[in-house]
Design a protein around this motif. Structure first.
Motif, PDB file in Angstrom:
ATOM      1  N   GLN A 150      17.743   2.338  -9.543  1.00  0.00           N
ATOM      2  CA  GLN A 150      17.997   1.177 -10.326  1.00  0.00           C
ATOM      3  C   GLN A 150      17.022   0.576 -11.261  1.00  0.00           C
ATOM      4  OE1 GLN A 150      21.437  -0.563 -10.955  1.00  0.00           O
ATOM      5  NE2 GLN A 150      21.648   1.284  -9.905  1.00  0.00           N
ATOM      6  N   LEU A 179      22.301  -5.165 -16.158  1.00  0.00           N
ATOM      7  CA  LEU A 179      22.142  -4.809 -15.327  1.00  0.00           C
ATOM      8  C   LEU A 179      23.619  -4.461 -14.747  1.00  0.00           C
ATOM      9  CD1 LEU A 179      20.371  -6.844 -12.407  1.00  0.00           C
ATOM     10  CD2 LEU A 179      19.934  -4.551 -12.366  1.00  0.00           C
ATOM     11  N   ILE A 189      27.775  -4.210  -8.772  1.00  0.00           N
ATOM     12  CA  ILE A 189      26.260  -4.952  -8.974  1.00  0.00           C
ATOM     13  C   ILE A 189      26.288  -6.851  -9.334  1.00  0.00           C
ATOM     14  CG2 ILE A 189      26.689  -5.182 -11.173  1.00  0.00           C
ATOM     15  CD1 ILE A 189      23.287  -4.649 -10.276  1.00  0.00           C
TER      16      ILE A 189
END
Length: 346
Positions: free
Chosen positions: A266, A343, A300
């Motif tokens: 990530q 994100l 997320i």
């Protein structure tokens, strides 16, 4: 056998890395300490394998605490139980506590030693790869709170660390792979040669040198920034998002190494969105080669909310560790609003 010294503010650590050195523990302790009592803290997984062998090495009184295995027991309640055992065993500040186990045992025992009698001698004997290459070295101790991971703790250097790489052969493959996430981390942030080493089919025959390289990197970083205010933050590559994922999974669904592997991937994606070189595919392939997950198993949004309690948050920003080039880590202070946008962006 390798010998490293780490010069810390409260004490210096002697770190021994070698094959079969577990049986030399009493000798190394006698060179460093003069305890009249020793208390060993271990867990329910490690105790049947190594506790009696270690106890038998010492000619003096040895008492023990065996805690349940698992991150969910890394709590203040567990610490309170160890305090009670230390008190009942009448340990004094000249005596010694030994942490025999993986990262959870090491973190809990280190924190207990840092705070019992305002500081008692501690020796770390890590029995997992993750603890050998990372958590047993550098003096970070702590426990989890419901609000997040390692939110209560202290910087307290162990005076002695005994790392026997032969112990790794007794680990289940899943636990060994868990530690490989931290090995991969060190390759990403400081020494890409480590990634080449672990790509070899017979890399397990070279574990003594691989562990040494990881510990040497950590030693060098910690000596420059013991209390995690600057350079030491690079050791958190993959950990900020990883810790968030661990919390969402209630510290039971993902192991620490699995969470770090996911977090590194990530972080690589995040770096690419910020214009850095995209190492997502390379890190994904390395992790998958060692049977580590690379996909975030939770929404997320949930992970981002969990990250808001991370220790690396400073006001309305959070420090993220990104890689550029491979083998060099950089600290990026990212506003929370921007981080959320990055994100959640595809």
């Amino acid at each position: 056998m390798y010998h490293l010294s780490l010069h810390g503010s409260n004490t210096d650590s002697d770190i021994y890395i070698g094959s079969g050195i577990f049986s030399q523990t009493a000798k190394h302790i006698a060179e460093k300490f003069q305890p009249t009592r020793i208390h060993i803290v271990t867990d329910s997984n490690v105790a049947p394998l190594y506790l009696e062998q270690l106890r038998a090495e010492f000619p003096i009184g040895v008492t023990t605490t065996v805690i349940p295995a698992g991150e969910e027991y890394k709590t203040l309640d567990t610490v309170a139980g160890i305090y009670a055992d230390l008190s009942e065993s009448e340990l004094t500040r000249s005596d010694l506590v030994i942490a025999l186990g993986g990262g959870v045992v090491g973190d809990i025992t280190g924190f207990t030693a840092a705070t019992y009698l305002r500081g008692i001698h501690v020796c770390q004997i890590p029995t997992t790869l993750l603890a050998q290459v990372d958590s047993s070295v550098g003096g970070k101790t702590g426990v989890d709170l419901p609000q997040g991971k390692n939110l209560v703790g202290a910087f307290y250097q162990p005076e002695l660390v005994i790392i026997d790489t032969d112990i790794l052969t007794s680990l289940p493959e899943r636990i060994f792979n868990d530690g490989m996430a931290e090995v991969i981390k060190y390759g990403c942030i400081a020494n890409p040669d480590i990634l080449n080493m672990i790509a070899q089919p017979d890399f397990k025959s070279n574990m003594q040198h691989i562990v040494y390289e990881c510990v040497r990197i950590k030693r060098d970083v910690v000596q420059q920034d013991e209390h995690d205010t600057g350079l030491r933050m690079i050791l958190n590559f993959g950990h900020t998002i990883g810790h968030g994922a661990e919390k969402v999974g209630h510290f039971t669904e993902l192991t620490h190494g699995q969470a770090v592997a996911i977090g590194m991937v990530q972080a690589a994606k995040l770096g690419a969105k910020l214009g850095e070189t995209d190492y997502t595919q390379q890190i994904t392939e390395i992790c998958q080669a060692h049977e580590l997950p690379t996909q975030l198993p939770y929404p997320i949004e949930d992970v981002y909310t969990a990250m808001l309690h991370d220790k690396k948050r400073a006001g309305d920003s959070i420090n993220m560790i990104l890689i550029h080039p491979m083998g060099k880590a950089n600290i990026h202070k990212i506003p929370l609003e921007q981080l959320h946008t990055l994100l959640t962006a595809e």
